[in-house]
Scaffold this motif. Structure first.
Motif, mmCIF file in Angstrom:
data_model
loop_
_atom_site.group_PDB
_atom_site.id
_atom_site.type_symbol
_atom_site.label_atom_id
_atom_site.label_comp_id
_atom_site.label_asym_id
_atom_site.label_seq_id
_atom_site.Cartn_x
_atom_site.Cartn_y
_atom_site.Cartn_z
ATOM 1 N N THR A 2 0.803 -1.125 -0.131
ATOM 2 C CA THR A 2 0.075 -0.056 -0.214
ATOM 3 C C THR A 2 0.841 1.177 -0.099
ATOM 4 O OG1 THR A 2 -1.644 -1.194 1.447
ATOM 5 C CG2 THR A 2 -1.953 1.317 1.254
ATOM 6 N N TYR A 3 0.643 2.090 -0.792
ATOM 7 C CA TYR A 3 1.115 3.226 -1.149
ATOM 8 C C TYR A 3 0.311 4.431 -0.782
ATOM 9 C CZ TYR A 3 4.888 0.868 -3.690
ATOM 10 O OH TYR A 3 5.812 -0.047 -3.728
ATOM 11 N N THR A 4 0.770 5.557 0.040
ATOM 12 C CA THR A 4 0.033 6.625 0.224
ATOM 13 C C THR A 4 0.487 7.914 -0.328
ATOM 14 O OG1 THR A 4 1.118 6.961 2.407
ATOM 15 C CG2 THR A 4 -1.008 5.572 2.504
ATOM 16 N N ASN A 5 -0.132 8.770 -0.931
ATOM 17 C CA ASN A 5 0.321 9.755 -1.179
ATOM 18 C C ASN A 5 -0.058 11.051 -0.572
ATOM 19 O OD1 ASN A 5 1.482 8.876 -3.471
ATOM 20 N ND2 ASN A 5 -0.322 8.900 -4.748
ATOM 21 N N ALA A 6 -0.050 11.157 0.797
ATOM 22 C CA ALA A 6 -0.432 11.878 1.777
ATOM 23 C C ALA A 6 0.677 13.122 1.774
ATOM 24 C CB ALA A 6 -0.486 11.384 3.265
ATOM 25 N N PRO A 7 0.206 14.408 1.629
ATOM 26 C CA PRO A 7 0.917 15.438 1.469
ATOM 27 C C PRO A 7 1.762 15.617 2.971
ATOM 28 C CG PRO A 7 -1.171 16.189 1.803
ATOM 29 C CD PRO A 7 -1.264 14.689 1.497
ATOM 30 N N LYS A 8 3.020 16.159 2.932
ATOM 31 C CA LYS A 8 3.628 16.359 4.008
ATOM 32 C C LYS A 8 3.014 17.608 4.801
ATOM 33 C CE LYS A 8 8.103 15.318 2.220
ATOM 34 N NZ LYS A 8 9.535 15.976 2.002
#
Length: 66
Positions: A2-8
């Motif tokens: 699972t990859y998440t593209n949550a912003p920093k």
């Protein structure tokens, strides 16, 4: 996998804090050494006749603390 593209998060640091955590937060966001950011901030404050210091104060007030 699972990859998440949550912003920093662009927040003041509570672990890399000397005065307000602004330089530590910038360093954590860009994944660089906080001491480098601090040195560049001090040099920038002198070279810019205090403009960088005003930006630092504004960031202190506007950046949320973690």
């Amino acid at each position: 996998m699972t990859y998440t593209n949550a912003p920093k998060e662009f927040v003041r640091s509570d672990s890399q804090k000397m005065i307000a955590g602004v330089c530590g937060g910038v360093a954590e966001y860009f994944e660089i050494d906080p001491n480098l950011v601090r040195v560049l901030t001090v040099i920038g404050a002198f070279v810019s006749a205090g403009t960088v210091a005003l930006v630092y104060l504004a960031a202190w007030m506007l950046m949320p603390q973690r």
